[in-house]
Design a protein around this motif. Structure first.
Motif, PDB file in Angstrom:
ATOM      1  N   ALA A 217       1.463  -0.606  45.170  1.00 13.97           N
ATOM      2  CA  ALA A 217       2.245   0.891  45.214  1.00 13.97           C
ATOM      3  C   ALA A 217       0.988   1.575  44.355  1.00 13.97           C
ATOM      4  O   ALA A 217       0.447   2.610  44.773  1.00 13.97           O
ATOM      5  CB  ALA A 217       3.778   1.065  44.979  1.00 13.97           C
ATOM      6  N   VAL A 218       0.476   1.160  43.264  1.00  9.16           N
ATOM      7  CA  VAL A 218      -0.757   1.665  42.222  1.00  9.16           C
ATOM      8  C   VAL A 218      -1.906   0.117  42.483  1.00  9.16           C
ATOM      9  O   VAL A 218      -1.481  -0.778  42.081  1.00  9.16           O
ATOM     10  CB  VAL A 218       0.078   0.988  40.524  1.00  9.16           C
ATOM     11  N   THR A 219      -2.324   0.762  42.707  1.00 11.56           N
ATOM     12  CA  THR A 219      -3.919   0.043  42.782  1.00 11.56           C
ATOM     13  C   THR A 219      -5.030   0.411  43.021  1.00 11.56           C
ATOM     14  O   THR A 219      -6.447   0.231  42.890  1.00 11.56           O
ATOM     15  CB  THR A 219      -4.172   0.301  44.591  1.00 11.56           C
ATOM     16  N   THR A 220      -5.257   2.063  41.872  1.00 13.65           N
ATOM     17  CA  THR A 220      -5.955   2.254  41.297  1.00 13.65           C
ATOM     18  C   THR A 220      -5.989   2.756  39.408  1.00 13.65           C
ATOM     19  O   THR A 220      -5.017   2.576  39.090  1.00 13.65           O
ATOM     20  CB  THR A 220      -6.659   3.909  42.231  1.00 13.65           C
ATOM     21  N   ARG A 221      -7.286   2.656  38.633  1.00 10.77           N
ATOM     22  CA  ARG A 221      -6.695   3.117  37.388  1.00 10.77           C
ATOM     23  C   ARG A 221      -6.650   4.269  37.235  1.00 10.77           C
ATOM     24  O   ARG A 221      -5.367   4.600  36.423  1.00 10.77           O
ATOM     25  CB  ARG A 221      -8.667   3.326  37.038  1.00 10.77           C
ATOM     26  N   ALA A 222      -6.908   5.591  37.588  1.00  9.31           N
ATOM     27  CA  ALA A 222      -6.387   7.087  38.227  1.00  9.31           C
ATOM     28  C   ALA A 222      -4.783   6.986  38.337  1.00  9.31           C
ATOM     29  O   ALA A 222      -4.086   7.655  37.372  1.00  9.31           O
ATOM     30  CB  ALA A 222      -6.745   7.804  39.461  1.00  9.31           C
ATOM     31  N   GLN A 223      -4.218   5.797  38.725  1.00 11.51           N
ATOM     32  CA  GLN A 223      -2.786   5.760  38.680  1.00 11.51           C
ATOM     33  C   GLN A 223      -2.126   5.836  37.475  1.00 11.51           C
ATOM     34  O   GLN A 223      -0.845   5.482  37.841  1.00 11.51           O
ATOM     35  CB  GLN A 223      -2.720   5.517  40.102  1.00 11.51           C
ATOM     36  N   ILE A 224      -2.933   4.176  36.776  1.00 15.12           N
ATOM     37  CA  ILE A 224      -2.582   4.074  36.019  1.00 15.12           C
ATOM     38  C   ILE A 224      -2.228   5.160  34.929  1.00 15.12           C
ATOM     39  O   ILE A 224      -1.636   5.267  34.054  1.00 15.12           O
ATOM     40  CB  ILE A 224      -3.202   2.891  35.391  1.00 15.12           C
ATOM     41  N   GLU A 225      -3.117   6.197  34.281  1.00 22.26           N
ATOM     42  CA  GLU A 225      -3.523   7.240  33.886  1.00 22.26           C
ATOM     43  C   GLU A 225      -2.379   8.270  34.223  1.00 22.26           C
ATOM     44  O   GLU A 225      -1.757   8.752  32.798  1.00 22.26           O
ATOM     45  CB  GLU A 225      -5.163   7.810  33.730  1.00 22.26           C
ATOM     46  N   THR A 226      -2.203   8.108  35.423  1.00 19.55           N
ATOM     47  CA  THR A 226      -1.538   9.402  36.388  1.00 19.55           C
ATOM     48  C   THR A 226      -0.671   8.849  36.935  1.00 19.55           C
ATOM     49  O   THR A 226      -0.604   9.161  37.829  1.00 19.55           O
ATOM     50  CB  THR A 226      -2.153  10.642  36.520  1.00 19.55           C
ATOM     51  N   PRO A 227       0.452   8.640  37.206  1.00 17.06           N
ATOM     52  CA  PRO A 227       1.123   7.478  37.635  1.00 17.06           C
ATOM     53  C   PRO A 227       2.096   8.314  38.808  1.00 17.06           C
ATOM     54  O   PRO A 227       2.322   9.463  38.320  1.00 17.06           O
ATOM     55  CB  PRO A 227       2.268   6.918  36.524  1.00 17.06           C
ATOM     56  N   PRO A 228       2.371   7.745  39.680  1.00 17.80           N
ATOM     57  CA  PRO A 228       2.884   8.166  40.645  1.00 17.80           C
ATOM     58  C   PRO A 228       4.256   8.660  40.771  1.00 17.80           C
ATOM     59  O   PRO A 228       5.019   7.511  40.125  1.00 17.80           O
ATOM     60  CB  PRO A 228       2.089   8.030  42.311  1.00 17.80           C
ATOM     61  N   ALA A 229       4.551   9.221  41.230  1.00 18.18           N
ATOM     62  CA  ALA A 229       6.334   9.452  40.744  1.00 18.18           C
ATOM     63  C   ALA A 229       6.866   8.355  42.006  1.00 18.18           C
ATOM     64  O   ALA A 229       6.136   7.785  43.027  1.00 18.18           O
ATOM     65  CB  ALA A 229       6.779  10.696  41.863  1.00 18.18           C
ATOM     66  N   PRO A 230       7.334   8.074  41.890  1.00 19.87           N
ATOM     67  CA  PRO A 230       8.973   7.771  41.160  1.00 19.87           C
ATOM     68  C   PRO A 230       8.749   7.269  39.811  1.00 19.87           C
ATOM     69  O   PRO A 230       9.312   7.139  38.955  1.00 19.87           O
ATOM     70  CB  PRO A 230      10.113   7.635  41.256  1.00 19.87           C
ATOM     71  N   ILE A 231       7.478   7.186  38.679  1.00 25.84           N
ATOM     72  CA  ILE A 231       7.149   6.044  37.813  1.00 25.84           C
ATOM     73  C   ILE A 231       7.191   7.470  36.889  1.00 25.84           C
ATOM     74  O   ILE A 231       6.464   7.969  37.289  1.00 25.84           O
ATOM     75  CB  ILE A 231       5.704   5.464  37.735  1.00 25.84           C
ATOM     76  N   PRO A 232       7.843   7.388  35.684  1.00 26.00           N
ATOM     77  CA  PRO A 232       7.259   8.192  34.582  1.00 26.00           C
ATOM     78  C   PRO A 232       6.006   8.138  34.040  1.00 26.00           C
ATOM     79  O   PRO A 232       5.509   7.729  33.959  1.00 26.00           O
ATOM     80  CB  PRO A 232       8.840   7.410  34.166  1.00 26.00           C
ATOM     81  N   GLU A 233       6.078   9.760  33.248  1.00 26.77           N
ATOM     82  CA  GLU A 233       4.582   9.783  32.831  1.00 26.77           C
ATOM     83  C   GLU A 233       4.598   8.860  31.691  1.00 26.77           C
ATOM     84  O   GLU A 233       5.943   8.684  30.972  1.00 26.77           O
ATOM     85  CB  GLU A 233       4.729  11.085  32.804  1.00 26.77           C
ATOM     86  N   TRP A 234       3.688   8.803  30.796  1.00 30.47           N
ATOM     87  CA  TRP A 234       3.221   8.440  29.798  1.00 30.47           C
ATOM     88  C   TRP A 234       3.378   8.950  29.019  1.00 30.47           C
ATOM     89  O   TRP A 234       3.173  10.403  29.488  1.00 30.47           O
ATOM     90  CB  TRP A 234       1.841   8.300  29.481  1.00 30.47           C
ATOM     91  N   PRO A 235       3.954   9.344  27.421  1.00 32.18           N
ATOM     92  CA  PRO A 235       4.902  10.098  26.428  1.00 32.18           C
ATOM     93  C   PRO A 235       3.410  10.039  26.392  1.00 32.18           C
ATOM     94  O   PRO A 235       2.470   9.547  26.214  1.00 32.18           O
ATOM     95  CB  PRO A 235       5.417   9.395  25.515  1.00 32.18           C
ATOM     96  N   SER A 236       3.448  11.381  25.476  1.00 36.15           N
ATOM     97  CA  SER A 236       2.173  12.774  24.766  1.00 36.15           C
ATOM     98  C   SER A 236       1.802  12.127  23.701  1.00 36.15           C
ATOM     99  O   SER A 236       3.073  11.339  23.295  1.00 36.15           O
ATOM    100  CB  SER A 236       2.250  13.963  25.509  1.00 36.15           C
ATOM    101  N   VAL A 237       0.623  11.487  23.297  1.00 40.11           N
ATOM    102  CA  VAL A 237       0.665  11.312  22.192  1.00 40.11           C
ATOM    103  C   VAL A 237      -0.208  12.481  21.402  1.00 40.11           C
ATOM    104  O   VAL A 237      -0.969  13.135  21.995  1.00 40.11           O
ATOM    105  CB  VAL A 237      -0.558  10.629  22.171  1.00 40.11           C
TER     106      VAL A 237
END
Length: 178
Positions: free
Chosen positions: A156-176
């Motif tokens: 379901a995750v196949t690109t670098r962009a999806q790791i940086e900004t995960p698609p729903a329903p994956i939770p977003e990375w916490p902000s730094v």
């Protein structure tokens, strides 16, 4: 001037008078400039539905898991801002050194908290609040990483962009914080 892109040669034509191959697709000067800029930024030029486009390069599941691990490291070892009583803000490094400093402070009644914006006095209650915020930040980062790795394994995750900004329903990375 007419420009062309050939998917079979992965090349542009019309710049130096060389005849394009039969599969070449005509593009505008603006499209050519945009494609070249995208390629310089790491994208790959391809044809989708008869249209020349720039896309994220494909990566193996192993490469994506490694990128997710790197993102986890960056996020969980970054810094966060913690709002304390009285409108004070504590800037906290969430790396191992920052967490070790918090553990040392837990045995004191009050302490001076040094940060890039100056220093503030913190109490035991403040320290407990900071520790809880750091724990929540790291746990949130781990939850996102775990969900991303499962999504990579499921395809379901196949690109670098999806790791940086995960698609729903994956939770977003916490902000730094910076």
């Amino acid at each position: 001037m007419s420009r062309f892109y050939s998917p079979s040669t992965r090349g542009f034509y019309g710049l130096f008078g060389v005849a394009p191959p039969p599969d070449a697709i005509e593009i505008s000067d603006d499209q050519h400039a945009a494609l070249m800029a995208a390629q310089a930024a790491g994208k790959v030029i391809t044809v989708q539905g008869g249209v020349v486009v720039a896309v994220e390069p494909s990566a193996t599941a192993e490469q994506l898991r490694a990128l997710a691990g790197l993102k986890l490291f960056q996020v969980s070892n970054g810094g966060i801002s913690v709002a304390l009583a009285g409108g004070r803000i504590a800037l906290v490094d969430t790396d191992a050194v920052g967490r070790a400093a918090l553990l040392r402070l837990q045995s004191r009644e009050t302490a001076i908290w040094y940060q890039s914006t100056g220093s503030i006095e913190v109490t035991q209650q403040d320290i407990a609040q900071i520790v809880a915020a750091v724990d929540a930040h790291v746990e949130s980062a781990l939850a996102t990483w775990t969900a991303i790795v499962a999504a990579i394994d499921a395809g379901a995750v196949t690109t670098r962009a999806q790791i940086e900004t995960p698609p729903a329903p994956i939770p977003e990375w916490p902000s730094v914080s910076a």
